[in-house]
Design a protein around this motif. Sequence first.
Motif, PDB file in Angstrom:
ATOM      1  N   VAL A  43       0.842  -1.206   0.000  1.00  0.00           N
ATOM      2  CA  VAL A  43       0.000   0.000   0.000  1.00  0.00           C
ATOM      3  C   VAL A  43       0.875   1.253   0.000  1.00  0.00           C
ATOM      4  CG1 VAL A  43      -1.940  -1.097   1.192  1.00  0.00           C
ATOM      5  CG2 VAL A  43      -0.119  -0.031   2.535  1.00  0.00           C
ATOM      6  N   PRO A  44       0.319   2.420  -0.340  1.00  0.00           N
ATOM      7  CA  PRO A  44       1.109   3.657  -0.241  1.00  0.00           C
ATOM      8  C   PRO A  44       1.577   3.878   1.206  1.00  0.00           C
ATOM      9  CG  PRO A  44      -0.908   4.038  -1.470  1.00  0.00           C
ATOM     10  CD  PRO A  44      -1.012   2.652  -0.920  1.00  0.00           C
ATOM     11  N   GLY A  45       2.664   4.639   1.349  1.00  0.00           N
ATOM     12  CA  GLY A  45       3.204   4.864   2.687  1.00  0.00           C
ATOM     13  C   GLY A  45       4.210   3.800   3.077  1.00  0.00           C
ATOM     14  N   THR A  46       4.580   2.953   2.127  1.00  0.00           N
ATOM     15  CA  THR A  46       5.559   1.902   2.433  1.00  0.00           C
ATOM     16  C   THR A  46       6.709   1.936   1.428  1.00  0.00           C
ATOM     17  OG1 THR A  46       4.552   0.252   0.967  1.00  0.00           O
ATOM     18  CG2 THR A  46       3.728   0.335   3.222  1.00  0.00           C
ATOM     19  N   ILE A  47       7.803   1.288   1.772  1.00  0.00           N
ATOM     20  CA  ILE A  47       8.847   0.987   0.798  1.00  0.00           C
ATOM     21  C   ILE A  47       9.050  -0.533   0.859  1.00  0.00           C
ATOM     22  CG2 ILE A  47       9.991   3.231   0.962  1.00  0.00           C
ATOM     23  CD1 ILE A  47      12.123   1.927   2.706  1.00  0.00           C
ATOM     24  N   GLY A  48       9.613  -1.094  -0.203  1.00  0.00           N
ATOM     25  CA  GLY A  48       9.743  -2.543  -0.159  1.00  0.00           C
ATOM     26  C   GLY A  48      10.520  -3.130  -1.310  1.00  0.00           C
ATOM     27  N   ALA A  49      10.637  -4.440  -1.275  1.00  0.00           N
ATOM     28  CA  ALA A  49      11.356  -5.169  -2.318  1.00  0.00           C
ATOM     29  C   ALA A  49      10.540  -6.384  -2.742  1.00  0.00           C
ATOM     30  CB  ALA A  49      12.715  -5.624  -1.801  1.00  0.00           C
ATOM     31  N   LEU A  50      10.650  -6.715  -4.011  1.00  0.00           N
ATOM     32  CA  LEU A  50       9.866  -7.798  -4.588  1.00  0.00           C
ATOM     33  C   LEU A  50      10.746  -8.562  -5.563  1.00  0.00           C
ATOM     34  CD1 LEU A  50       6.836  -8.723  -4.788  1.00  0.00           C
ATOM     35  CD2 LEU A  50       6.591  -7.105  -6.656  1.00  0.00           C
TER      36      LEU A  50
END
Length: 424
Positions: free
Chosen positions: A157-164
Motif C-alpha cells: 500500500v502507499p506509505g511503504t517501501i519494499g522489495a519484490l
Amino acid sequence: ASEDKKEHVQEFKLDPDSELRFEVESKGEKVFLILKAGFAEVFGTELVKGKQYEFTAGAKIAVFSWQGCTVELKGKTDVSYVARETPMVIYCNCHAALEDMRCDAEKENKRGPIAMLVGPCDVGKSTVCRILLNYAVRMGRRPLFVDLDVGQGQISVPGTIGALLIERPASLDEGFSQEAPLVYNFGHKTPQLNSTLFNMLFTQLANSVKEKIETNKKTKASGVIINTCGWVKGEGYKHLIQAAKAFEVDVILVLDQERLYNELVRDMPNFIKVVFLPKSGGVVERSQSARAESRDQRIREYFYGTPKNSAYPHSFDIKWSEIKIFKIGGPALPDSCLPLGMKAEDHLTKVVALTPNPGMLHHLLAVSYATKEDEELILSHVAGFVCVTNIDTERQILTLLSPQPKPLPNNLLVLSELQFMDSH
Ligand code: ATP
C-alpha cells in the motif's frame, strides 16, 4: 446498443518502432485491447495475439511494436493516437548494457548490476523500471525490484517501501505479482513528513536486500532495479545520494532532468555510472487529485483485489486489550524542553504508545513483525495492513478490515497516516 459499440471499435496499424497511446478516464468505462497481427508489448510485457485485455478508468497505456502490428481498441478512450517518436530504443540499449553486466557477474559469481532510476515527478520512472524488469525476466533473469516511492509505489500500500522478487513479466492490468514482498511501513505519503525515519528505513531495506541477494545465485547475478520518488531537490537530493550509497548502486539512470544528471555526475564517485535518459512524450502528468485517487485505488486493491482477481477481506472485532498500537514520531519539543543529551530530531523516531481513539477511524495499521516494543517497531518489516472501520469507545472494541481472518499475526500495530474509506 450494438451500434454504440460499433462506433467505439478502432483499428490501428503500427509501423515498426511506433506506439499506440491511449487513456481511459471516465469512471466505469472499460476499454478492450486486442492484438490482431504482428508483435506488440505494453511496458515490456508481450501481448498474446487474439487475447482481450481489459483496462479501466485511470489507465494510461502505450502499446509499442518493434516489428509492426495491428491492434484493435474496443470501448471509449479519452485519448488515442499513434506516436512514431519514442525513447524505446534507448531504454532497450540500457537493458542491453545491464544484461552485459549480468553476464559478467554470472561468469565470476559476482553480484549483478544495481541500478537506480531517478528524476522529477511524472517522467516515467516507474514505467522504465517496469520495462527494464520485464526485459530482464523475459531473458530468464530473476531481478529484485525495490520501490522507494512512498506516494505512488508499486509494492503493497502507499506509505511503504519494499522489495519484490520478479519471477515473471508484469500482468498488463495488475502489474507485478505481489507474492511475499518485503515491506517496511513509513506511514506517510511523502518522505518530507519524516526525513529521518525515511532514511533509517531505506538503509534497513538496503541491508535486507543485500542479504537477500546473496541467498539466491540467479538473483545475485540478475541484480536490482530501484525506483525512487520525484523529490529531487534539497533534502530529496540528499536522500538519493544516501540511497545510492546504502544500496551500493552501480548505475544511476536519470530521467529527463539535465540539472539532476549534472549534479549526480559531480557528486557521485567515478565507479558509479550516471546515465541520462530522455523521457517519453507519452508520459502523462498527474494532478494531485489523480495521485490521491491512485493511492486510494491501490489500498482498495490491497483489500478487495482487482476486477479480474477479486479478494474477499475479513471484518472482525478486536478488544483493545488484545492489541497494542504505536506511532513513530512524537510531537516536536523546543530545544529548551528537551531532556539532557536528546537531539531535536530524536522525537522523529520516538516510539509512542497510543490508546485507541476516534481519530484512528479509517486509518491503516501496519501489523509489525517486531517482538519488542522498542526501536524494533521502527525497523521491523511488516506482515501486512489492516484498516480501522469502527471504534467503540464504550465497549473498548475496534473493528478491523483485514485481508486475513482473525487472529492477527502479531498484536503490535503501528499507525499509518494513510486512510481508506471502505465503501463496500
Ligand atoms: P511519479 O511522479 O509518481 O514518480 P513516474 O515518473 O514514476 O511518476 P510513471 O508512473 O512511470 O511516472 O508514469 C506516469 C503515467 O504515464 C503512468 O500512468 C504511465 O502508465 C503513463 N505512461 C508512461 N509512459 C507512457 C507512454 N509511453 N504512453 C502513454 N502513457 C505512458
